[in-house]
Motif scaffolding. Structure first.
Motif, PDB file in Angstrom:
ATOM      1  N   LYS A 123       0.848  -1.183   0.000  1.00  0.00           N
ATOM      2  CA  LYS A 123       0.000   0.000   0.000  1.00  0.00           C
ATOM      3  C   LYS A 123       0.889   1.240   0.000  1.00  0.00           C
ATOM      4  O   LYS A 123       1.739   1.406   0.868  1.00  0.00           O
ATOM      5  CB  LYS A 123      -0.889  -0.017   1.241  1.00  0.00           C
ATOM      6  CG  LYS A 123      -2.319   0.322   0.915  1.00  0.00           C
ATOM      7  CD  LYS A 123      -3.210   0.150   2.117  1.00  0.00           C
ATOM      8  CE  LYS A 123      -4.433  -0.676   1.729  1.00  0.00           C
ATOM      9  NZ  LYS A 123      -5.207  -1.127   2.860  1.00  0.00           N
ATOM     10  N   ILE A 124       0.658   2.087  -0.977  1.00  0.00           N
ATOM     11  CA  ILE A 124       1.422   3.320  -1.061  1.00  0.00           C
ATOM     12  C   ILE A 124       0.539   4.468  -0.603  1.00  0.00           C
ATOM     13  O   ILE A 124      -0.595   4.597  -1.067  1.00  0.00           O
ATOM     14  CB  ILE A 124       1.871   3.583  -2.513  1.00  0.00           C
ATOM     15  CG1 ILE A 124       2.602   2.378  -3.079  1.00  0.00           C
ATOM     16  CG2 ILE A 124       2.718   4.841  -2.592  1.00  0.00           C
ATOM     17  CD1 ILE A 124       4.005   2.189  -2.602  1.00  0.00           C
ATOM     18  N   CYS A 153      -0.203  14.079   2.518  1.00  0.00           N
ATOM     19  CA  CYS A 153      -1.594  14.125   2.968  1.00  0.00           C
ATOM     20  C   CYS A 153      -2.135  12.766   3.391  1.00  0.00           C
ATOM     21  O   CYS A 153      -3.211  12.691   3.962  1.00  0.00           O
ATOM     22  CB  CYS A 153      -2.483  14.732   1.881  1.00  0.00           C
ATOM     23  SG  CYS A 153      -2.755  13.639   0.474  1.00  0.00           S
ATOM     24  N   GLY A 154      -1.404  11.687   3.106  1.00  0.00           N
ATOM     25  CA  GLY A 154      -1.828  10.374   3.569  1.00  0.00           C
ATOM     26  C   GLY A 154      -2.806   9.659   2.656  1.00  0.00           C
ATOM     27  O   GLY A 154      -3.282   8.581   2.971  1.00  0.00           O
ATOM     28  N   GLU A 166      -4.663   1.028  -6.838  1.00  0.00           N
ATOM     29  CA  GLU A 166      -3.944  -0.056  -7.511  1.00  0.00           C
ATOM     30  C   GLU A 166      -3.533   0.354  -8.923  1.00  0.00           C
ATOM     31  O   GLU A 166      -2.382   0.310  -9.297  1.00  0.00           O
ATOM     32  CB  GLU A 166      -4.830  -1.287  -7.595  1.00  0.00           C
ATOM     33  CG  GLU A 166      -4.856  -2.108  -6.327  1.00  0.00           C
ATOM     34  CD  GLU A 166      -3.576  -2.892  -6.128  1.00  0.00           C
ATOM     35  OE1 GLU A 166      -3.333  -3.817  -6.917  1.00  0.00           O
ATOM     36  OE2 GLU A 166      -2.833  -2.583  -5.193  1.00  0.00           O
ATOM     37  N   ARG A 167      -4.527   0.689  -9.683  1.00  0.00           N
ATOM     38  CA  ARG A 167      -4.244   1.207 -11.025  1.00  0.00           C
ATOM     39  C   ARG A 167      -4.500   2.702 -10.966  1.00  0.00           C
ATOM     40  O   ARG A 167      -5.617   3.123 -10.683  1.00  0.00           O
ATOM     41  CB  ARG A 167      -5.180   0.577 -12.046  1.00  0.00           C
ATOM     42  CG  ARG A 167      -4.906  -0.883 -12.247  1.00  0.00           C
ATOM     43  CD  ARG A 167      -6.024  -1.539 -13.035  1.00  0.00           C
ATOM     44  NE  ARG A 167      -6.298  -2.884 -12.531  1.00  0.00           N
ATOM     45  CZ  ARG A 167      -5.532  -3.952 -12.780  1.00  0.00           C
ATOM     46  NH1 ARG A 167      -4.484  -3.821 -13.538  1.00  0.00           N
ATOM     47  NH2 ARG A 167      -5.809  -5.131 -12.278  1.00  0.00           N
ATOM     48  N   VAL A 202       9.624   2.158  -5.718  1.00  0.00           N
ATOM     49  CA  VAL A 202       8.818   2.803  -4.680  1.00  0.00           C
ATOM     50  C   VAL A 202       9.223   2.390  -3.264  1.00  0.00           C
ATOM     51  O   VAL A 202       8.940   3.099  -2.314  1.00  0.00           O
ATOM     52  CB  VAL A 202       7.312   2.526  -4.873  1.00  0.00           C
ATOM     53  CG1 VAL A 202       6.824   3.178  -6.146  1.00  0.00           C
ATOM     54  CG2 VAL A 202       7.024   1.035  -4.880  1.00  0.00           C
ATOM     55  N   LEU A 203       9.870   1.224  -3.137  1.00  0.00           N
ATOM     56  CA  LEU A 203      10.214   0.769  -1.789  1.00  0.00           C
ATOM     57  C   LEU A 203      11.695   0.933  -1.478  1.00  0.00           C
ATOM     58  O   LEU A 203      12.180   0.427  -0.477  1.00  0.00           O
ATOM     59  CB  LEU A 203       9.813  -0.698  -1.615  1.00  0.00           C
ATOM     60  CG  LEU A 203       8.296  -0.929  -1.634  1.00  0.00           C
ATOM     61  CD1 LEU A 203       7.980  -2.408  -1.505  1.00  0.00           C
ATOM     62  CD2 LEU A 203       7.609  -0.147  -0.529  1.00  0.00           C
ATOM     63  N   GLU A 204      12.394   1.636  -2.317  1.00  0.00           N
ATOM     64  CA  GLU A 204      13.814   1.829  -2.061  1.00  0.00           C
ATOM     65  C   GLU A 204      14.031   2.704  -0.840  1.00  0.00           C
ATOM     66  O   GLU A 204      13.165   3.466  -0.430  1.00  0.00           O
ATOM     67  CB  GLU A 204      14.485   2.458  -3.292  1.00  0.00           C
ATOM     68  CG  GLU A 204      14.664   1.450  -4.412  1.00  0.00           C
ATOM     69  CD  GLU A 204      15.397   2.041  -5.595  1.00  0.00           C
ATOM     70  OE1 GLU A 204      15.745   3.236  -5.557  1.00  0.00           O
ATOM     71  OE2 GLU A 204      15.604   1.301  -6.561  1.00  0.00           O
TER      72      GLU A 204
END
Ligand SMILES: [Zn+2]
Length: 76
Positions: A3-4, A9-10, A15-16, A52-54
């Motif tokens: 989950k990104i 702002c949270g 997903e797409r 994105v998870l780096e």
């Protein structure tokens, strides 16, 4: 599943990603030197799902959140 969420702002990233809504991917990295902590804010030209998870990656949902994030960041 990952989950990104927007680091300003949270908001959750769908997903797409909906057409026309381009999220912004960047890096917020602190480097410690003997005298100070240096902070480096960088933004990529476009979203890249593989990164994105780096380490130090930040996710922002829109240009406004990007500028607010930069404003809130000390010494950016
Ligand atoms: Zn946002």
């Amino acid at each position: 599943m990952v989950k990104i969420t927007c680091d300003n702002c949270g908001e959750e990233r769908p997903e797409r990603s909906a057409a026309g809504k381009e999220w912004i991917l960047g890096y917020d990295i602190e480097m410690e030197s003997p005298n100070a902590i240096q902070r480096s804010l960088r933004f990529l030209d476009r979203w890249d799902n593989r990164r994105v998870l780096e380490f130090g990656a930040i996710h922002l949902c829109c240009e406004q959140c990007k500028s607010e994030y930069k404003t809130a960041a000390p010494a950016a």
